[in-house]
Structures are given as structure tokens and as C-alpha cells.
Motif scaffolding. Sequence first.
Motif, short mmCIF file in Angstrom:
data_model
loop_
_atom_site.label_atom_id
_atom_site.label_comp_id
_atom_site.label_asym_id
_atom_site.label_seq_id
_atom_site.Cartn_x
_atom_site.Cartn_y
_atom_site.Cartn_z
N LYS A 131 0.82 -1.20 0.00
CA LYS A 131 0.00 0.00 0.00
C LYS A 131 0.86 1.26 0.00
CE LYS A 131 -4.45 -1.09 0.27
NZ LYS A 131 -5.45 -0.52 -0.65
N LEU A 132 1.85 1.29 0.87
CA LEU A 132 2.69 2.47 1.00
C LEU A 132 3.57 2.67 -0.22
CD1 LEU A 132 3.61 2.22 4.77
CD2 LEU A 132 2.11 3.87 3.69
N THR A 133 4.04 1.58 -0.81
CA THR A 133 4.84 1.69 -2.04
C THR A 133 4.03 2.32 -3.16
OG1 THR A 133 6.20 -0.22 -1.46
CG2 THR A 133 6.13 0.40 -3.78
N GLY A 134 2.77 1.92 -3.27
CA GLY A 134 1.90 2.50 -4.30
C GLY A 134 1.66 3.98 -4.07
N LEU A 135 1.45 4.37 -2.80
CA LEU A 135 1.24 5.77 -2.49
C LEU A 135 2.49 6.60 -2.78
CD1 LEU A 135 -0.73 5.50 0.87
CD2 LEU A 135 -1.56 6.50 -1.24
N ARG A 136 3.64 6.07 -2.43
CA ARG A 136 4.89 6.79 -2.66
C ARG A 136 5.13 6.95 -4.16
NH1 ARG A 136 7.59 10.53 -0.58
NH2 ARG A 136 7.57 9.50 1.46
N ARG A 137 4.84 5.92 -4.94
CA ARG A 137 5.03 5.99 -6.39
C ARG A 137 4.11 7.05 -6.99
NH1 ARG A 137 3.72 1.09 -7.50
NH2 ARG A 137 5.80 0.25 -7.12
N ALA A 138 2.86 7.10 -6.52
CA ALA A 138 1.92 8.09 -7.05
C ALA A 138 2.35 9.50 -6.69
CB ALA A 138 0.52 7.81 -6.50
N LEU A 139 2.85 9.67 -5.47
CA LEU A 139 3.27 10.99 -5.03
C LEU A 139 4.53 11.43 -5.77
CD1 LEU A 139 2.46 13.22 -3.09
CD2 LEU A 139 3.91 12.17 -1.35
#
Length: 224
Positions: A201-209
Motif C-alpha cells: 500500500k505504501l509503495t503504491g502511495l509513494r510511487r503516485a506521489l
Amino acid sequence: MVQKAKILLVDDRPENLLALEAILSALDQTLVRASSGEEALKALLTDDFAVILLDVQMPGMDGFETAAHIKRRERTRDIPIIFLTAINHGPHHTFRGYAAGAVDYISKPFDPWVLRAKVSVFVELYMKNCQLREQAALLRLQLEGGGKADAGDAKESAGLLAELSARLAAVEEQAEALSKQLGDESTDAAAVATAAHLERKLTGLRRALDALEPGSSGGQAAVN
């Protein structure tokens, strides 16, 4: 004002649902009942949930079949599922639960404090995800008007992006601490699955940001 997260409780026995509500009421979130797999799937059509507590042994559609339907739907496939079961058939049975997409598998009777603590992790993650998505959407709207933006707007957007990155870093730090705690306290599949879910979940959020950073392909696409 941040809305409360919804937690879906699925069990065919009313007394079990009542017990779950008593345990989780301290989290001060919205608890939604479902007395069957079919009823749970109907609730998932219209509402978003932070986590699902799913009884394995139910007449008709059991927990495994219900989880399979949940994971097949794009809207619901990422919702964490915690299986609850009154019986334990050993590693084979537990493996089936994880294969069905569960992040945890708890045998009854369970420790109320442990269950509440596990659920609170996913509630917190869900709330953080909601906040980050809203703020990222606001930032993207600002970036879309970048061609007409003046220096003040650009500075404001850069400041908001930095704030978002800092907030995400705080969540990442909390998740790292949780993963370490799980690793120190247990080496079972539940701990591994929970930590892996948080990391994805956090990897996806970091990639989007990161895609919103000026100079990145995502950021340029948003501006143009």
C-alpha cells in the motif's frame, strides 16, 4: 472533518456479531453487520470499508467463497480480510485462508485486545490513505493549472507537495516500526502477510506521489 472508517463484521451468529461490536466499539468507528456472505457482498457494492472480519464457518456461502468473490471485484480486492474461525484444522486450513486473500487468520476464542490492535492498524492505514488521496487530488488540480500559474501558485504547490511527502514519510516510518514489531514478536504467516500488505500500500502511495514531482513524467503529464 475526517469521516469514520467502516468495518464490516460478517458472521451468521448474532451473538458473535454482538461480541465483535463490544470488542471494537472502543475504536470509535462505524461497525456494519452482515449475517451471511451474500449480505456482505451487497454491503460492499455501495460502501467502502477499512477492513473485513469474516467468519469462516457459515451456512451457504462460507468465508472462503465470500473472500474469493471479494478479491475478484476490482472495487474490493484490496480491502484487508481477517478470517475468524471457531475451529482449527491445522496448517492446511490456515494456508487456505491466506490463499483466499486473508491478511490474518484468527482462531476463536481470541484475545480481544489482540484483535482490536490488529483491526486498528488497518483502520489507521485506511484513514491515512484517504487523507493522502484527497490531498494528492487537490495538488493535481493545482498542477493542471500550472501553465497559467504565477510564482506564488507554484510556490504554494511545491509547499503542499513537500507536506504530502512528509506525511507519507511519517506513515512509512510507522509501518516500518510495525513490521519490526511483528517480526520480533512472531514469525507466523499472519505477521508476514500483514507487513507485506502495508508495504504494498505504501509503495503504491509513494510511487503516485513521486509522479507529481516537478520534472517527473507523471508531474509533466499533470501540468500539460
